[in-house]
Design a protein around this motif. Structure first.
Motif, PDB file in Angstrom:
ATOM      1  N   PRO A   7       0.861  -1.331  -0.249  1.00  0.00           N
ATOM      2  CA  PRO A   7       0.360  -0.087  -0.196  1.00  0.00           C
ATOM      3  C   PRO A   7       0.766   1.355  -0.107  1.00  0.00           C
ATOM      4  CG  PRO A   7      -1.288  -1.427   1.251  1.00  0.00           C
ATOM      5  CD  PRO A   7       0.564  -1.570   1.338  1.00  0.00           C
ATOM      6  N   ARG A 261     -10.991  -7.396   6.334  1.00  0.00           N
ATOM      7  CA  ARG A 261     -10.439  -6.159   6.844  1.00  0.00           C
ATOM      8  C   ARG A 261      -8.897  -6.916   7.736  1.00  0.00           C
ATOM      9  NH1 ARG A 261     -10.060  -5.189   1.905  1.00  0.00           N
ATOM     10  NH2 ARG A 261     -11.193  -3.842   0.864  1.00  0.00           N
ATOM     11  N   ASP A 302     -15.093  -1.975  -2.222  1.00  0.00           N
ATOM     12  CA  ASP A 302     -13.833  -1.091  -3.102  1.00  0.00           C
ATOM     13  C   ASP A 302     -14.493  -0.529  -4.593  1.00  0.00           C
ATOM     14  OD1 ASP A 302     -12.057  -1.138  -1.164  1.00  0.00           O
ATOM     15  OD2 ASP A 302     -11.725  -2.991  -1.329  1.00  0.00           O
ATOM     16  N   ARG A 334      -6.258   1.196  -2.494  1.00  0.00           N
ATOM     17  CA  ARG A 334      -6.406  -0.817  -2.620  1.00  0.00           C
ATOM     18  C   ARG A 334      -6.244  -1.054  -4.034  1.00  0.00           C
ATOM     19  NH1 ARG A 334      -9.236  -0.646   2.665  1.00  0.00           N
ATOM     20  NH2 ARG A 334     -11.092  -0.592   1.778  1.00  0.00           N
TER      21      ARG A 334
END
Length: 729
Positions: A7, A261, A302, A334
């Motif tokens: 990330p 997550r 997402d 992401r």
């Protein structure tokens, strides 16, 4: 292979800092790829655009991914527009439903699971990835890892059956196969375990239906295959259409954010199934399209597939503060990080090489693999009197609607198969016969898939009387299984059953070949045939693979990944059901857990299958009477090939927890091993059972082991074997 999204990739952060809200939202949109040849008729129409509109959206930076179009040349043009003509030059992800083969079609996943060989699934997924990436794809919406305990549900064909341990092994193997050892490689195909979660538990086996499920069953049965797939390196997850205890899976914050997550630390992206966010309104969970967008995005979805809701509503939701900018940035981060992980920022034209697409040097190897995978997927249920394998000099009548058919060879969700290479049963059998013996094979359709043919049954009966053996090719039409193909009765079409009854009445020995995408309830002459082979939908090499088994060039080694019931009304039926207070035992009265018409058993249980030699199991033995909470126990049995042919045997380890804080299943598969045994060979097959494998979600909601007494079986199926007892301290 571990997840390797980074990330903190500086290119991602640099892009984020430059992006407008509209460009950020654009990265979260996936739309049908109308620029390239598109797979038709696989979804209802929604938000349809033409090729020019799609390219204009790419040029404007409003598209994160396109799906279900193929072709390297036009794929390069899409990417050229994205990289050279959009303001920020962000490449597009190109995706498709590539489930069990691209140009070369392998057995449906349920059939391949019957091999009990996860390594085989890894090899076929690898071959699929090679062909798919050559056709200009980066990403597949597979594997489906749903546990299917109700055979009325059509999408069980896409998964690995009713067992969690088997399903988890195949989930991980398919992810490894699709993605390969290097996500940046030109032949790496990004995997997407789906459908998150409990889609296989829809009520009454009706597709898209509601799910009422306990937390224990959710965590012990339906979630482990997803965890296995993510641990194998999957960087995308697709949400399910169903609700779970009243909350749609595609807007379920506890699962998409809390579990996926926060608890599992999943770093990849979550994509909706086709218009799943739109369907929140029909569910009655969202007031309108804007509210559906807020709920889906807020839960942790997402990327929105095809609805267009994110593009239409997210900017205003961000402006109003209902969606924090930080949450939008995290979702975009992401998506961009996955693009970086597969190498698109380093090489936007990765997997878009026309020369590679036209290269056919791999086809021979892939066809050989397809043939091997197909024959390893075949399950021999019954072989009375040793009617199989067939003699090559026998007079054979090949009868049934599948005898010459190639339209029902692929199985569901095959969008891009090369139909010119499909091998029908007749072609396969004729190729296996000596040149002078092909006249001994007579082929008669008898009926069509669902309708009678004038004189068809009469012709089939006449052929049966002239033959020494009838090979009866029956089953479900291809469209009977897959998405939106739930059935109330999992039986053969009536016209096919009538054909079987008429042919059986001749007295000629019957070998039934079942082509199916689920467990079936067999009836009458089909149930009572001398031999029954489950051949699923085996793909490109169907005819050759079936001939290999029929003539004994390969001894069948498949085992059932689903229980075959006595009757459709037993559904949902699965071997590892919880114990009941009134189990069906010989010493009980009629007031016990059974039906009026049938016992509470399977016609053919999970794990069942025969080879061309009898295999005998000795009693199960355990290495110690007690296992420590962190210990390991050995369990074994002597397995002996009592025949004159080599066989492959699937040896299975089952365990039963006698007393628990929640009622425990009658048996649970814990491990399995496929071994080759020579004629007359005996072998001690040992398993190492870790105490941690005995853990479950307890009554207090925590996952862990409980001390007590257990039974273990080393056995050939879920209902066979002699147990040995042990205690967990």
């Amino acid at each position: 292979m571990p997840n390797d999204v980074k990330p903190a990739d500086p290119r991602v952060e640099t892009l984020l800092a430059r992006m407008t809200v509209e460009e950020k939202v654009g990265q979260l949109g996936m739309f049908a790829d109308m620029v390239r040849p598109f797979a038709p008729d696989v979804n209802p129409e929604a938000n349809v655009r033409n090729a020019g509109e799609v390219l204009e959206q790419v040029r404007a930076g409003r598209v994160g991914a396109l799906f279900n179009g193929v072709g390297a040349v036009q794929g390069r043009e899409i990417q050229r527009v994205a990289v050279e003509e959009s303001r920020l030059g962000i490449p597009v992800l190109l995706a498709a439903d590539v489930i069990h083969g691209m140009r070369t079609v392998f057995p449906i996943p349920l059939g391949e699971a019957a091999s009990f060989e996860p390594a085989l699934a890894e090899r076929t997924a690898r071959a699929t990835a090679v062909e798919a990436t050559a056709a200009g794809l980066h990403w597949t919406f597979a594997p489906a890892v749903d546990i299917a305990r109700d055979q009325r549900w059509g999408r069980g064909a896409e998964g690995a059956g009713e067992d969690t341990v088997l399903g988890s092994a195949f989930a991980a193997a398919r992810v490894r196969g699709f993605q390969g050892g290097d996500l940046r490689a030109a032949d790496s195909l990004l995997a997407t375990p789906k459908h998150f979660v409990a889609y296989g538990a829809v009520a009454a086996g009706m597709d898209y239906n509601y799910v009422e499920i306990s937390e224990g069953t959710l965590h012990d049965v339906h979630l482990p295959p997803f965890k296995a797939a993510l641990d194998a390196g999957a960087l995308a997850v697709m949400t399910a259409f169903n609700d779970i205890n009243g909350v749609p899976a595609s807007a379920n914050h506890a699962l998409l954010t809390g579990l996926l997550r926060e608890q599992w630390q999943f770093p990849g992206l979550v994509v909706s199934d086709y218009t799943a966010d739109m369907e929140l309104v029909a569910h009655g969970y969202a007031e309108d399209d804007r509210d559906a967008t807020r709920r889906a995005f807020g839960a942790g979805m997402d990327m929105s597939m095809q609805s267009g809701f994110y593009a239409a509503h997210l900017p205003a939701l961000v402006e109003s503060g209902e969606v924090p900018m930080a949450a939008l940035d995290e979702a975009v981060r992401r998506v961009l990080s996955v693009k970086a992980a597969i190498g698109l920022f380093d090489d936007p034209y990765r997997s878009l090489d026309p020369a590679r697409e036209s290269d056919t040097s791999h086809l021979a190897a892939h066809e050989a693999l397809a043939r091997d995978a197909a024959r390893r997927s075949i399950v021999l249920l019954r072989n009375e009197g040793g009617v199989l394998p067939l003699r090559r000099d026998a007079r054979i009548a090949l009868v049934g609607p599948f005898a010459r058919d190639t339209d029902n060879i692929e199985g569901c969700w095959t969008l891009f198969g090369d139909r010119s290479r499909y091998v029908a049963l007749e072609a396969g059998l004729r190729a296996a016969l000596p040149a002078g013996a092909t006249a001994s094979l007579e082929v008669v359709d008898g009926c069509s898939m669902e309708e009678a043919i004038d004189g068809g049954i009469e012709a089939a009966v006449a052929a049966a009387r002239r033959a020494e053996v009838v090979v009866l090719a029956l089953g479900e039409p291809q469209r009977y299984s897959g998405e939106a193909q739930s059935r109330t009765r999992i039986t053969l079409p009536p016209v096919q059953q009538a054909l079987a009854e008429a042919v059986a009445a001749t007295g000629t020995p019957l070998v039934v070949l079942l082509r199916n995408g689920r467990a079936l309830a067999l009836e009458g002459a089909v149930r009572d045939a001398a031999a029954i082979l489950v051949t699923w939908f085996l793909g490109s090499q169907t005819g050759h693979a079936v001939a290999d088994v029929l003539f004994g060039d390969y001894s069948p080694s498949g085992r059932l990944p689903v229980s075959f019931p006595h009757d459709s009304g037993q559904q949902p039926f699965f071997y590892n059901h919880p114990r009941t207070g009134r189990p069906e035992t010989p010493d009980m009265s009629e007031f016990k857990a059974r039906w009026r018409e049938y016992p509470n058993t399977a016609l053919y249980p999970f794990g069942h299958g025969l080879g061309y030699a009898p295999v005998e199991y000795g009693p199960t033995v355990v290495s110690a009477p007690v296992i420590a909470p962190d210990g390991v126990l050995e369990a074994w049995a002597t397995v002996s090939n009592r025949g004159t042919r080599a066989v492959e045997e699937v040896v299975q380890l089952y365990v039963h927890d006698r007393v628990g804080s929640r009622v425990r299943p009658v048996r649970e598969l814990k491990d399995f091993r496929k071994i080759v045994m020579q004629p007359g060979e005996s072998r001690e097959v040992r398993f190492h059972l870790q105490a941690a494998q005995l853990a479950f979600t307890r009554a207090d909601g925590r996952f862990g082991v409980e001390p007590g007494r257990f039974d273990a079986w080393v056995a050939p199926s879920a209902t066979a074997g002699t147990p040995a007892g042990f205690t967990l301290a």
